[in-house]
Design an enzyme around this catalytic site. Structure first.
Site, mmCIF file in Angstrom:
data_model
loop_
_atom_site.group_PDB
_atom_site.id
_atom_site.type_symbol
_atom_site.label_atom_id
_atom_site.label_comp_id
_atom_site.label_asym_id
_atom_site.label_seq_id
_atom_site.Cartn_x
_atom_site.Cartn_y
_atom_site.Cartn_z
ATOM 1 N N LYS A 1 -1.059 -1.029 -4.325
ATOM 2 C CA LYS A 1 -2.155 -0.058 -4.323
ATOM 3 C C LYS A 1 -1.480 1.289 -4.297
ATOM 4 O O LYS A 1 -0.821 1.640 -3.309
ATOM 5 C CB LYS A 1 -3.023 -0.280 -3.087
ATOM 6 C CG LYS A 1 -3.945 0.859 -2.707
ATOM 7 C CD LYS A 1 -4.843 0.379 -1.586
ATOM 8 C CE LYS A 1 -5.617 1.403 -0.797
ATOM 9 N NZ LYS A 1 -5.925 2.664 -1.359
ATOM 10 N N TYR B 1 0.873 -1.188 0.000
ATOM 11 C CA TYR B 1 0.000 0.000 0.000
ATOM 12 C C TYR B 1 0.903 1.229 0.000
ATOM 13 O O TYR B 1 1.478 1.584 1.025
ATOM 14 C CB TYR B 1 -0.901 -0.062 1.234
ATOM 15 C CG TYR B 1 -1.939 1.040 1.362
ATOM 16 C CD1 TYR B 1 -2.184 1.952 0.341
ATOM 17 C CD2 TYR B 1 -2.707 1.148 2.510
ATOM 18 C CE1 TYR B 1 -3.148 2.935 0.469
ATOM 19 C CE2 TYR B 1 -3.673 2.127 2.654
ATOM 20 C CZ TYR B 1 -3.890 3.021 1.641
ATOM 21 O OH TYR B 1 -4.843 3.999 1.779
HETATM 22 O O1 MN9 Z 1 -7.172 4.937 -0.684
HETATM 23 C C1 MN9 Z 1 -8.596 6.786 -0.663
HETATM 24 N N1 MN9 Z 1 -7.829 7.643 0.198
HETATM 25 C C2 MN9 Z 1 -8.203 7.922 1.458
HETATM 26 C C3 MN9 Z 1 -7.759 5.712 -1.250
HETATM 27 O O2 MN9 Z 1 -9.176 7.477 1.975
HETATM 28 C C4 MN9 Z 1 -7.347 8.846 2.254
HETATM 29 C C5 MN9 Z 1 -9.289 7.493 -1.819
HETATM 30 O O3 MN9 Z 1 -10.343 6.672 -2.213
HETATM 31 C C6 MN9 Z 1 -9.775 8.882 -1.476
HETATM 32 O O4 MN9 Z 1 -10.564 8.852 -0.307
HETATM 33 C C7 MN9 Z 1 -10.632 9.476 -2.586
HETATM 34 C C8 MN9 Z 1 -11.080 10.887 -2.278
HETATM 35 O O5 MN9 Z 1 -9.975 11.767 -2.264
HETATM 36 O O6 MN9 Z 1 -9.924 9.442 -3.765
#
Ligand code: MN9
Length: 291
Positions: free
Chosen positions: A164, A136
């Site tokens: 990821k 990640y």
């Molecule tokens: O892992 C997510 N990041 C967080 C991915 O939750 C901090 C994203 O899905 C974001 O929440 C999304 C909105 O900025 O892209």
């Protein structure tokens, strides 16, 4: 061979009841709703789950509830990340005992470990647990900046099936795919999912998928069919929603969206803010009509 790891994976939220405890019933409903939308799997106890605001028992309850409710219907990836290698292994072994397909971990943060230590941490977890590992990469939140070559040191190992990639660096994403075409690269920022697809991502793991996975499923299908205009329209609609979410706080806002959709999620844990009238109004007037 990694087919079951491709596609759309909501990074599940953790619902809380009125007294702030993990709400199993809402978690089951959230899982079921998303399986019916056609998601390919779930990423359990990731950033979106407020994982670092949960205690160990709550984290295990979430792993268990999701596994039971899924009952083998979709692929399950357990985020087991913790600063402590031992803790991460404990979570990983627990997830394995529940039948999870893979584990994932954010780099150990806060103490500014060197790459050798970070590398040992990942390999120790993967070898001890014995499930495929998804690295990640989330430099924005973890503060750990791994270079493309460093991530390559994981991807070149058979125990590591992918990354990821929650970063704006799409050159890096494409470089992973070019160097390790058989490995899985997940796009991390939902608002740039289409960029990820263009650069070769095999799918995405995202928080907004919890309530609008259908848009990302269609975006991926349209992109694969060569309908770039259609895919852009899906991204544009998703981004109108994400812009509104950013105004009210993504973590807080996502829970309010699902609550208003009929799956009560409770409030995000403090220090996240409690929903107020303005947050509810933005969700009701700007977000729900676009779903
Ligand atoms: O892992 C997510 N990041 C967080 C991915 O939750 C901090 C994203 O899905 C974001 O929440 C999304 C909105 O900025 O892209």
């Amino acid at each position: 061979m990694f087919d079951k790891f491709r596609g759309i994976f909501p990074a599940l939220l953790t619902p809380f009841d009125e007294s702030g405890r993990v709400c199993e019933d809402s978690l089951r409903r959230l899982v079921d709703f998303n399986v019916k939308q056609g998601v390919d799997g779930f990423y359990v106890n990731g950033s979106t789950a407020e994982v670092f605001l949960l205690d160990d028992g709550e984290r295990k309850l979430a792993y268990r509830t999701v596994a039971e409710e899924c009952a083998g219907r979709v692929t399950l990836i357990a985020h087991v990340g913790a600063i402590s290698t031992e803790k991460a292994i404990e979570f990983g072994l627990y997830a394995k005992s529940l039948g999870y397909d893979a584990i994932s971990a954010v780099a150990p943060f806060y103490y500014k470990f060197g790459f050798d230590q970070i590398k040992d941490h990942y390999f120790a977890i993967q070898r001890a647990v014995g499930l495929p590992m998804v690295v990640y990469n989330f430099p924005g939140n973890s503060g750990v900046n791994l270079t493309v070559d460093q991530i390559g040191q994981f991807l070149s190992d058979d125990g590591f099936i992918g990354v990821k990639h929650t970063s704006n660096d799409y050159f890096a994403l494409q470089t992973f795919k070019a160097a390790y075409p058989e490995k899985i690269v997940y796009n991390g920022y939902d608002e740039m999912f289409l960029c990820g697809l263009v650069m070769g991502a095999d799918g995405g793991i995202g928080s907004t998928y919890n309530f609008m996975a259908d848009k990302f499923i269609r975006m991926r299908e349209k992109f694969a069919a060569g309908d770039i205009g259609g895919a852009r329209a899906e991204q544009a609609c998703a981004n109108s929603i994400i812009r509104s979410l950013i105004k009210i706080g993504v973590a807080e806002g996502e829970k309010e969206v699902l609550t208003q959709m009929g799956i009560p999620m409770g409030r995000a844990r403090s220090p996240y803010r409690e929903p107020d009238g303005n947050m509810r109004k933005i969700v009701r007037e700007e977000i729900l009509p676009l779903l």
